[in-house]
Design a protein around this motif. Structure first.
Motif, mmCIF file in Angstrom:
data_model
loop_
_atom_site.group_PDB
_atom_site.id
_atom_site.type_symbol
_atom_site.label_atom_id
_atom_site.label_comp_id
_atom_site.label_asym_id
_atom_site.label_seq_id
_atom_site.Cartn_x
_atom_site.Cartn_y
_atom_site.Cartn_z
ATOM 1 N N LYS A 216 0.212 7.655 0.271
ATOM 2 C CA LYS A 216 -1.006 8.404 0.586
ATOM 3 C C LYS A 216 -1.330 9.444 -0.474
ATOM 4 O O LYS A 216 -2.514 9.702 -0.771
ATOM 5 C CB LYS A 216 -0.852 9.069 1.959
ATOM 6 C CG LYS A 216 -2.124 9.708 2.482
ATOM 7 C CD LYS A 216 -1.922 10.234 3.900
ATOM 8 C CE LYS A 216 -3.208 10.853 4.449
ATOM 9 N NZ LYS A 216 -3.024 11.356 5.834
ATOM 10 N N LYS A 217 -0.307 10.053 -1.081
ATOM 11 C CA LYS A 217 -0.526 11.112 -2.064
ATOM 12 C C LYS A 217 -0.572 10.591 -3.497
ATOM 13 O O LYS A 217 -0.727 11.365 -4.435
ATOM 14 C CB LYS A 217 0.562 12.177 -1.937
ATOM 15 C CG LYS A 217 0.559 12.888 -0.597
ATOM 16 C CD LYS A 217 1.663 13.947 -0.539
ATOM 17 C CE LYS A 217 1.680 14.654 0.813
ATOM 18 N NZ LYS A 217 2.751 15.679 0.883
ATOM 19 N N PHE A 218 -0.405 9.273 -3.673
ATOM 20 C CA PHE A 218 -0.417 8.695 -5.010
ATOM 21 C C PHE A 218 -1.846 8.360 -5.429
ATOM 22 O O PHE A 218 -2.687 8.042 -4.580
ATOM 23 C CB PHE A 218 0.440 7.426 -5.072
ATOM 24 C CG PHE A 218 1.899 7.640 -4.776
ATOM 25 C CD1 PHE A 218 2.459 8.910 -4.832
ATOM 26 C CD2 PHE A 218 2.723 6.576 -4.457
ATOM 27 C CE1 PHE A 218 3.807 9.116 -4.569
ATOM 28 C CE2 PHE A 218 4.064 6.758 -4.191
ATOM 29 C CZ PHE A 218 4.612 8.038 -4.244
ATOM 30 N N PRO A 219 -2.158 8.384 -6.732
ATOM 31 C CA PRO A 219 -3.493 8.018 -7.201
ATOM 32 C C PRO A 219 -3.856 6.599 -6.775
ATOM 33 O O PRO A 219 -3.061 5.668 -6.985
ATOM 34 C CB PRO A 219 -3.384 8.129 -8.729
ATOM 35 C CG PRO A 219 -2.274 9.097 -8.955
ATOM 36 C CD PRO A 219 -1.294 8.853 -7.850
ATOM 37 N N PRO A 220 -5.015 6.385 -6.173
ATOM 38 C CA PRO A 220 -5.399 5.050 -5.700
ATOM 39 C C PRO A 220 -5.356 3.981 -6.789
ATOM 40 O O PRO A 220 -4.991 2.827 -6.509
ATOM 41 C CB PRO A 220 -6.830 5.269 -5.186
ATOM 42 C CG PRO A 220 -6.885 6.725 -4.822
ATOM 43 C CD PRO A 220 -6.024 7.413 -5.820
ATOM 44 N N ALA A 221 -5.726 4.337 -8.008
ATOM 45 C CA ALA A 221 -5.733 3.350 -9.090
ATOM 46 C C ALA A 221 -4.327 2.834 -9.383
ATOM 47 O O ALA A 221 -4.127 1.634 -9.620
ATOM 48 C CB ALA A 221 -6.338 3.959 -10.355
ATOM 49 N N LYS A 222 -3.348 3.721 -9.345
ATOM 50 C CA LYS A 222 -1.965 3.309 -9.594
ATOM 51 C C LYS A 222 -1.452 2.441 -8.450
ATOM 52 O O LYS A 222 -0.744 1.447 -8.663
ATOM 53 C CB LYS A 222 -1.070 4.529 -9.796
ATOM 54 C CG LYS A 222 -1.325 5.277 -11.106
ATOM 55 C CD LYS A 222 -0.318 6.371 -11.313
ATOM 56 C CE LYS A 222 -0.549 7.108 -12.642
ATOM 57 N NZ LYS A 222 -0.250 6.252 -13.798
ATOM 58 N N VAL A 223 -1.787 2.815 -7.232
ATOM 59 C CA VAL A 223 -1.368 2.016 -6.071
ATOM 60 C C VAL A 223 -2.000 0.625 -6.143
ATOM 61 O O VAL A 223 -1.349 -0.389 -5.876
ATOM 62 C CB VAL A 223 -1.760 2.723 -4.759
ATOM 63 C CG1 VAL A 223 -1.421 1.837 -3.560
ATOM 64 C CG2 VAL A 223 -1.054 4.066 -4.647
ATOM 65 N N ALA A 224 -3.290 0.574 -6.529
ATOM 66 C CA ALA A 224 -3.986 -0.714 -6.621
ATOM 67 C C ALA A 224 -3.324 -1.613 -7.669
ATOM 68 O O ALA A 224 -3.192 -2.826 -7.458
ATOM 69 C CB ALA A 224 -5.455 -0.488 -6.962
ATOM 70 N N ALA A 225 -2.911 -1.037 -8.781
ATOM 71 C CA ALA A 225 -2.251 -1.824 -9.829
ATOM 72 C C ALA A 225 -0.921 -2.389 -9.339
ATOM 73 O O ALA A 225 -0.582 -3.554 -9.606
ATOM 74 C CB ALA A 225 -2.040 -0.974 -11.076
ATOM 75 N N LEU A 226 -0.173 -1.585 -8.594
ATOM 76 C CA LEU A 226 1.099 -2.046 -8.041
ATOM 77 C C LEU A 226 0.876 -3.155 -7.016
ATOM 78 O O LEU A 226 1.576 -4.184 -7.013
ATOM 79 C CB LEU A 226 1.846 -0.880 -7.403
ATOM 80 C CG LEU A 226 2.340 0.227 -8.356
ATOM 81 C CD1 LEU A 226 2.767 1.463 -7.566
ATOM 82 C CD2 LEU A 226 3.500 -0.274 -9.207
ATOM 83 N N LYS A 227 -0.100 -2.969 -6.140
ATOM 84 C CA LYS A 227 -0.401 -3.961 -5.108
ATOM 85 C C LYS A 227 -0.883 -5.271 -5.734
ATOM 86 O O LYS A 227 -0.570 -6.366 -5.229
ATOM 87 C CB LYS A 227 -1.439 -3.416 -4.131
ATOM 88 C CG LYS A 227 -0.926 -2.284 -3.258
ATOM 89 C CD LYS A 227 -2.030 -1.661 -2.427
ATOM 90 C CE LYS A 227 -2.582 -2.634 -1.400
ATOM 91 N NZ LYS A 227 -3.589 -1.977 -0.530
ATOM 92 N N ASN A 228 -1.633 -5.171 -6.805
ATOM 93 C CA ASN A 228 -2.135 -6.374 -7.470
ATOM 94 C C ASN A 228 -0.988 -7.233 -8.002
ATOM 95 O O ASN A 228 -0.985 -8.454 -7.830
ATOM 96 C CB ASN A 228 -3.074 -5.985 -8.607
ATOM 97 C CG ASN A 228 -3.647 -7.201 -9.314
ATOM 98 O OD1 ASN A 228 -4.294 -8.049 -8.700
ATOM 99 N ND2 ASN A 228 -3.403 -7.292 -10.613
ATOM 100 N N LEU A 229 0.000 -6.588 -8.631
ATOM 101 C CA LEU A 229 1.155 -7.335 -9.145
ATOM 102 C C LEU A 229 1.986 -7.915 -8.008
ATOM 103 O O LEU A 229 2.476 -9.043 -8.097
ATOM 104 C CB LEU A 229 2.003 -6.428 -10.028
ATOM 105 C CG LEU A 229 1.428 -6.107 -11.411
ATOM 106 C CD1 LEU A 229 2.282 -5.060 -12.116
ATOM 107 C CD2 LEU A 229 1.348 -7.378 -12.258
ATOM 108 N N ALA A 230 2.169 -7.128 -6.918
ATOM 109 C CA ALA A 230 2.926 -7.629 -5.771
ATOM 110 C C ALA A 230 2.212 -8.831 -5.143
ATOM 111 O O ALA A 230 2.852 -9.819 -4.764
ATOM 112 C CB ALA A 230 3.109 -6.521 -4.745
ATOM 113 N N SER A 231 0.891 -8.757 -5.054
ATOM 114 C CA SER A 231 0.118 -9.868 -4.486
ATOM 115 C C SER A 231 0.206 -11.109 -5.370
ATOM 116 O O SER A 231 0.304 -12.237 -4.872
ATOM 117 C CB SER A 231 -1.346 -9.454 -4.318
ATOM 118 O OG SER A 231 -1.470 -8.382 -3.404
#
Length: 423
Positions: free
Chosen positions: A328-343
């Protein structure tokens, strides 16, 4: 052990010595180069997200180019020589890291393999040239042996240095003291009368863990997870810039003053200095006692209570948080990049593309490690929660763990859990 007339006749065309005189400047710049080898490799691999294998390929190609330039020269020139040392320091480090991080080869095995390989290089070098002295690197074969030995010493120094940290749990700042003390002891034995060639190569190997620990101490964050290195938090990029600047300044100084140049044929092909066999034998005993004392220190340190990397049991018992709460406190762009690789990894695992799933998981690990310095201070609890699940996922691929890859079903399970945690 210096050049003989017979050996010179077999070795081809003679040149002026291609290696600098071993002065205090030699050791200063050598340590600077080893520090850059550690920090610059980490920056390109993790911060730029190039990946370990790709970084190794890049630097292998660069090494081939700069070595070709160095070999074409007829005498020692500071800039190309030390540029080659910088590149070979990065390259040798990467080779050991691939064995450890990609192929899951235990560090004690890497240390043993590189020790045997270095002994083989020295054995062939001695059998052909009858000298291992860097004061007689005056032919192409000798220079080729020299650079091969240098490459292996960097790989060996990386393996033994990392193995020491693994055994002891020492921080980089504390770990500096061991190679520094050993180099001081070797210097004292050399002053006493130890074989100068043996003394030189032992000290040369030890400068690798010394420089690497200095680099880790400068670059590591001031606050980290238990078992992770701490330091001055300069970062790998800043550390690399500082030391590259110091190397450049030193090389300019040496180029102008020529204080490390052995110019004349007589200087590079002089008769061997008289040695004292009794003192050399006594010094060999000293080297043996030093090795035994070092082994005893490491065994003792390993047996002391210390915080090592978090165990798998510790990871699985990490605090559980609601979906999305950990990031929740992490930058959304960084979270999105991590989720993209996991997906991407999950999609490839489901479709049976094992290579693609593993590659995406590896990139995910590299990106997560690269973002640690910026994400962990934002939410220590959230970072720890994601890191624990990340480690469980990586284990199913055999990344950073000694086990072989698990079934696609297990990989999908942990990837789904990771995506759930990230919301």
């Amino acid at each position: 052990m210096t050049t003989t007339t017979e050996a010179r006749a077999r070795s081809g065309r003679l040149m002026l010595n291609k290696v600098p005189e071993v002065t205090i400047w030699f050791w200063v710049i050598k340590i600077l180069c080893t520090t850059v080898g550690e920090s610059f490799a980490d920056w390109i691999n993790m911060k730029l997200g190039v990946g370990l294998v790709n970084t190794a390929w890049i630097f292998t190609a660069v090494f081939v180019v700069v070595l070709a330039v160095q070999l074409r020269l007829k005498r020692y020139v500071p800039f190309p020589y030390w540029l080659t040392v910088v590149v070979v320091s990065v390259t040798g480090t990467l080779y050991t890291d691939i064995l450890t991080d990609q192929l899951n080869v235990p560090l004690w095995i890497s240390s043993a393999v590189f020790s045997v390989l270095l002994a083989a290089v020295f054995g062939v070098w001695w059998a052909r040239e009858r000298t291992l002295s860097i004061h007689s690197v005056t032919t192409l074969p000798r220079e080729s042996f020299y650079w091969l030995a240098v490459l292996v010493t960097f790989a060996l120094g990386t393996a033994t240095g990392d193995w020491t940290l693994e055994l002891t749990g020492w921080s980089p700042g504390v770990s500096v003291l061991l190679p520094l003390g050993l180099i001081a002891a070797i210097t004292a034995l050399w002053k006493f009368g130890a074989n100068p060639v043996l003394s030189f190569w032992l000290a040369y190997i030890l400068t690798r863990p010394l420089g690497a620990n200095i680099g880790d101490w400068l670059a590591s964050p001031k606050v980290a997870q238990p078992g992770e290195p701490t330091g001055l938090d300069l970062g790998t990029f800043t550390t690399s810039l500082i030391f590259l600047g110091l190397i450049l300044a030193t090389v300019v100084y040496l180029t102008v003053t020529r204080s490390d140049v052995t110019e004349t044929h007589e200087a590079t092909h002089a008769a061997p200095a008289t040695s004292n066999p009794r003192k050399e034998h006594t010094a060999l005993v000293g080297f043996g006692l030093l090795a035994v004392a070092t082994a005893g220190l490491l065994v003792w340190a390993h047996g002391q209570p210390h915080v090592g990397p978090a165990s798998e049991e510790d990871n699985t018992s990490a605090v559980q948080m609601a979906p999305g709460q950990a990031v929740k406190k992490f930058p959304p762009a960084k979270v999105a990049a991590l989720k993209n690789l996991a997906s991407t990894s999950l999609k490839d695992a489901r479709s049976g593309n094992e290579t693609g799933a593993h590659a995406a998981a590896q990139k995910l690990r590299d990106l997560w490690d690269a973002d640690q310095a910026s994400l962990q201070p934002l939410d220590q609890t959230g970072w720890t929660s994601i890191d624990a699940q990340m480690d469980k996922m990586l284990k199913t691929f055999g990344i950073d763990h000694s086990n072989p890859p698990m079934s696609p079903a297990q990989q999908e399970k942990e990837l789904n859990a990771l995506l759930t945690d990230m919301g």
